[in-house]
Motif scaffolding. Structure first.
Motif, PDB file in Angstrom:
ATOM      1  N   UNK A   1     -21.157 -43.522 -12.432  1.00  0.00           N
ATOM      2  CA  UNK A   1     -23.102 -43.219 -12.285  1.00  0.00           C
ATOM      3  C   UNK A   1     -23.098 -44.092 -11.109  1.00  0.00           C
ATOM      4  N   UNK A   2     -23.861 -43.977 -10.573  1.00  0.00           N
ATOM      5  CA  UNK A   2     -24.444 -44.691  -8.938  1.00  0.00           C
ATOM      6  C   UNK A   2     -25.358 -45.953  -9.801  1.00  0.00           C
TER       7      UNK A   2
ATOM      8  N   UNK B   1     -37.259 -39.565   1.630  1.00  0.00           N
ATOM      9  CA  UNK B   1     -36.286 -39.457   1.446  1.00  0.00           C
ATOM     10  C   UNK B   1     -35.602 -40.433   0.169  1.00  0.00           C
ATOM     11  N   UNK B   2     -37.274 -41.844  -0.286  1.00  0.00           N
ATOM     12  CA  UNK B   2     -37.184 -42.332  -1.586  1.00  0.00           C
ATOM     13  C   UNK B   2     -37.523 -41.120  -2.936  1.00  0.00           C
ATOM     14  N   UNK B   3     -38.560 -40.793  -2.281  1.00  0.00           N
ATOM     15  CA  UNK B   3     -39.106 -39.690  -3.532  1.00  0.00           C
ATOM     16  C   UNK B   3     -37.951 -38.702  -4.256  1.00  0.00           C
ATOM     17  N   UNK B   4     -37.667 -38.119  -3.055  1.00  0.00           N
ATOM     18  CA  UNK B   4     -36.888 -36.770  -3.783  1.00  0.00           C
ATOM     19  C   UNK B   4     -35.460 -37.641  -5.017  1.00  0.00           C
ATOM     20  N   UNK B   5     -35.416 -38.863  -4.165  1.00  0.00           N
ATOM     21  CA  UNK B   5     -33.632 -39.403  -4.502  1.00  0.00           C
ATOM     22  C   UNK B   5     -34.305 -40.266  -6.185  1.00  0.00           C
ATOM     23  N   UNK B   6     -36.219 -39.859  -6.194  1.00  0.00           N
ATOM     24  CA  UNK B   6     -36.432 -41.221  -7.318  1.00  0.00           C
ATOM     25  C   UNK B   6     -37.355 -39.737  -8.279  1.00  0.00           C
ATOM     26  N   UNK B   7     -36.990 -38.833  -7.754  1.00  0.00           N
ATOM     27  CA  UNK B   7     -36.887 -37.246  -8.638  1.00  0.00           C
ATOM     28  C   UNK B   7     -35.678 -37.018  -9.398  1.00  0.00           C
ATOM     29  N   UNK B   8     -34.255 -36.960  -8.521  1.00  0.00           N
ATOM     30  CA  UNK B   8     -33.287 -37.041  -9.442  1.00  0.00           C
ATOM     31  C   UNK B   8     -32.227 -37.902  -9.656  1.00  0.00           C
ATOM     32  N   UNK B   9     -32.749 -39.180  -9.913  1.00  0.00           N
ATOM     33  CA  UNK B   9     -32.459 -40.392 -10.777  1.00  0.00           C
ATOM     34  C   UNK B   9     -33.354 -39.919 -11.936  1.00  0.00           C
TER      35      UNK B   9
ATOM     36  N   UNK C   1     -27.521 -41.768  -5.883  1.00  0.00           N
ATOM     37  CA  UNK C   1     -26.069 -41.886  -4.566  1.00  0.00           C
ATOM     38  C   UNK C   1     -26.386 -41.560  -3.584  1.00  0.00           C
ATOM     39  N   UNK C   2     -28.255 -41.670  -3.467  1.00  0.00           N
ATOM     40  CA  UNK C   2     -28.672 -41.479  -1.926  1.00  0.00           C
ATOM     41  C   UNK C   2     -29.568 -42.896  -1.113  1.00  0.00           C
ATOM     42  N   UNK C   3     -28.998 -42.605   0.646  1.00  0.00           N
ATOM     43  CA  UNK C   3     -29.189 -43.445   1.867  1.00  0.00           C
ATOM     44  C   UNK C   3     -30.581 -43.446   1.627  1.00  0.00           C
ATOM     45  N   UNK C   4     -31.343 -44.042   1.695  1.00  0.00           N
ATOM     46  CA  UNK C   4     -33.118 -43.834   1.641  1.00  0.00           C
ATOM     47  C   UNK C   4     -33.437 -44.617   2.513  1.00  0.00           C
TER      48      UNK C   4
ATOM     49  N   UNK D   1     -22.365 -45.133   4.950  1.00  0.00           N
ATOM     50  CA  UNK D   1     -21.473 -45.019   4.404  1.00  0.00           C
ATOM     51  C   UNK D   1     -20.680 -46.497   3.826  1.00  0.00           C
ATOM     52  N   UNK D   2     -21.321 -47.602   4.959  1.00  0.00           N
ATOM     53  CA  UNK D   2     -20.165 -48.754   4.269  1.00  0.00           C
ATOM     54  C   UNK D   2     -21.402 -48.954   2.730  1.00  0.00           C
ATOM     55  N   UNK D   3     -22.596 -48.586   3.537  1.00  0.00           N
ATOM     56  CA  UNK D   3     -23.001 -49.449   1.858  1.00  0.00           C
ATOM     57  C   UNK D   3     -23.496 -48.166   0.761  1.00  0.00           C
ATOM     58  N   UNK D   4     -22.619 -47.143   0.535  1.00  0.00           N
ATOM     59  CA  UNK D   4     -22.521 -46.169  -0.423  1.00  0.00           C
ATOM     60  C   UNK D   4     -20.820 -46.351  -0.571  1.00  0.00           C
ATOM     61  N   UNK D   5     -19.759 -47.284  -0.565  1.00  0.00           N
ATOM     62  CA  UNK D   5     -19.065 -47.857  -0.672  1.00  0.00           C
ATOM     63  C   UNK D   5     -19.178 -48.562  -1.524  1.00  0.00           C
ATOM     64  N   UNK D   6     -20.330 -49.568  -1.088  1.00  0.00           N
ATOM     65  CA  UNK D   6     -20.562 -51.133  -1.719  1.00  0.00           C
ATOM     66  C   UNK D   6     -20.705 -50.707  -2.944  1.00  0.00           C
ATOM     67  N   UNK D   7     -21.907 -49.722  -2.810  1.00  0.00           N
ATOM     68  CA  UNK D   7     -22.462 -49.016  -3.844  1.00  0.00           C
ATOM     69  C   UNK D   7     -21.272 -48.612  -4.990  1.00  0.00           C
ATOM     70  N   UNK D   8     -20.592 -47.898  -5.176  1.00  0.00           N
ATOM     71  CA  UNK D   8     -19.261 -47.310  -5.632  1.00  0.00           C
ATOM     72  C   UNK D   8     -19.261 -48.482  -6.325  1.00  0.00           C
TER      73      UNK D   8
END
Length: 431
Positions: A39-40, A77-85, A350-353, A407-414
């Motif tokens: 879970x991110x 992008x942030x709004x869509x990611x917030x909706x998904x979360x 899990x999205x870069x915004x 990609x590097x940001x998402x690796x750190x998030x993972x």
């Protein structure tokens, strides 16, 4: 306008960029499979350093401020990611309670929480702010220099729920990293989602634990791409009992600094890098760029003056500093208007915004830029060029570089999701 990237157009970083672009389908599939298992964090920001021969995260924040530095173009992008979360956590949610830091006089910080309100309001939620500060005894409206205002209210705790007067939220979003400890008012909540969870706070988190998880992630990602994980991973070590004011625990620090400088020197020799290695000593927990120093030679530790020792004795909210992470220093080769800069990547779910450059005209390429005097330049993706351009020559396209940062940001998030799983007090098995 996209900041001009002047990182050298040759060398390992461009080979890495090319490898990442060529491997995009494999990378995205790899991330998809990871997010099926893990879970991110609800939201996060990652400080990235691009040395021209190495690209690595140096800090991961699970209570990110600075949302006001994102460009308006990135807001959808942030709004869509917030909706998904929110949909995943509490699909029936109507109300969101945001608990901010107690910085009621910091207008930049207040602009940040107002931006969060915009994002979640557009995601379909009623948003109000409740403060942990004992100074807030009634609804308090604060005016910002922008002409906007924000109302902060006292929190009300009933038997098992937390809310405000006439406001019972399904979800509570912490934008307060609880450096000073976890207040009882946030514990033992019933059927309310606290995001991020309490064990993500700096009273529990340790940077050394995070970078141990990141080391594991970078090895697996390095294997996927067929690269040396060192190109994306800062080496580190840890000292658990250090007191700069009293000079205790300095033997541990000295030996670890010496050993890490030696390891970096060997890597530089292997890659033919003509730079002077350095390490960054920083508080193992905490944020706001406090409790940080750059060490280029182990002798520097013997020559610490009183001012330096005092600076390294406490962190945010006056918390004593006793544990440090010694991290491989990563130079920054990025510039904005000739000033030293580093990218900061913002993510939700899990999205870069989006993100921005942290810029500091008075700091060097080997120094911490998260300090008074820093300014922020949004990573303003050109409308037509947000997506990576696979045919572009490495180093010539900002979207390609930004994709690599993401990609590097998402690796750190993972790595943060691994870390939170390992420290979850409710997990059946954790180490």
């Amino acid at each position: 306008m996209v900041p001009h990237l002047i990182t050298a157009l040759n060398g390992p970083i461009n080979e890495l960029e090319q490898r990442i672009l060529d491997s995009m389908p494999a990378i995205e599939r790899w991330f998809r499979l990871e997010w099926m298992e893990h879970t991110p964090p609800f939201y996060s920001s990652v400080d990235v350093r691009n040395a021209g021969f190495k690209l690595a995260p140096v800090d991961t924040n699970l209570f990110p401020g600075g949302w006001n530095n994102l460009t308006p173009e990135m807001l959808p992008l942030a709004v869509q990611a917030a909706m998904a979360a929110i949909e995943k956590i509490c699909p029936e949610a109507r109300n969101l309670l945001v608990v901010p830091e107690n910085h009621t006089r910091n207008s930049f910080y207040l602009s940040n929480v107002l931006q969060l309100k915009r994002i979640f309001h557009q995601a379909g939620l009623n948003v109000r702010f409740g403060s942990l500060s004992s100074d807030i005894k009634e609804p308090t409206t604060l005016n910002l220099p922008t002409g906007e205002s924000i109302t902060i209210e006292p929190l009300i705790r009933t038997d098992r729920r937390l809310g405000l007067k006439d406001f019972d939220p399904c979800t509570i979003l912490l934008n307060n990293d609880l450096s000073a400890g976890i207040p009882g008012i946030l514990e033992d909540l019933n059927e309310q989602y606290l995001l991020p969870p309490l064990h993500a706070s700096w009273s529990v988190r340790r940077k050394s634990r995070h970078f141990k998880a990141y080391e594991e992630v970078s090895k697996r990602f390095g294997k996927l791409l067929g690269i040396d994980p060192w190109l994306i991973n800062p080496m580190f070590s840890h000292c658990g009992e250090v007191n700069f004011a009293e000079g205790t625990g300095m033997d541990c620090l000295t030996s670890n600094v010496d050993a890490l400088l030696g390891k970096i020197k060997r890597k530089y020799k292997e890659y033919g890098i003509n730079e002077k290695p350095f390490v960054v000593v920083k508080a193992d927990n905490g944020t706001y760029g406090m409790g940080i120093m750059t060490v280029r030679d182990v002798k520097d530790l013997d020559a610490l003056n009183r001012k330096s020792k005092n600076k390294m004795s406490t962190t945010k909210d006056g918390q004593p500093l006793s544990e440090v992470i010694i991290q491989e220093g990563v130079l920054t080769n990025e510039r904005v208007n000739d000033a030293v800069a580093e990218p900061v990547v913002y993510m939700m779910d899990r999205y870069v915004v989006g993100g921005f450059y942290r810029v500091h005209a008075e700091r060097g390429v080997d120094e911490n830029l998260n300090a008074p005097g820093a300014s922020f330049v949004p990573l303003a993706f050109a409308d037509s060029g947000r997506l990576p351009q696979p045919g572009e020559k490495p180093g010539s396209s900002s979207p390609n570089r930004f994709y690599m940062y993401g990609v590097i940001g998402r690796l750190a998030m993972l790595a943060a999701s691994y870390e939170l799983e390992a420290t979850d007090p409710d997990a059946e098995v954790y180490d």
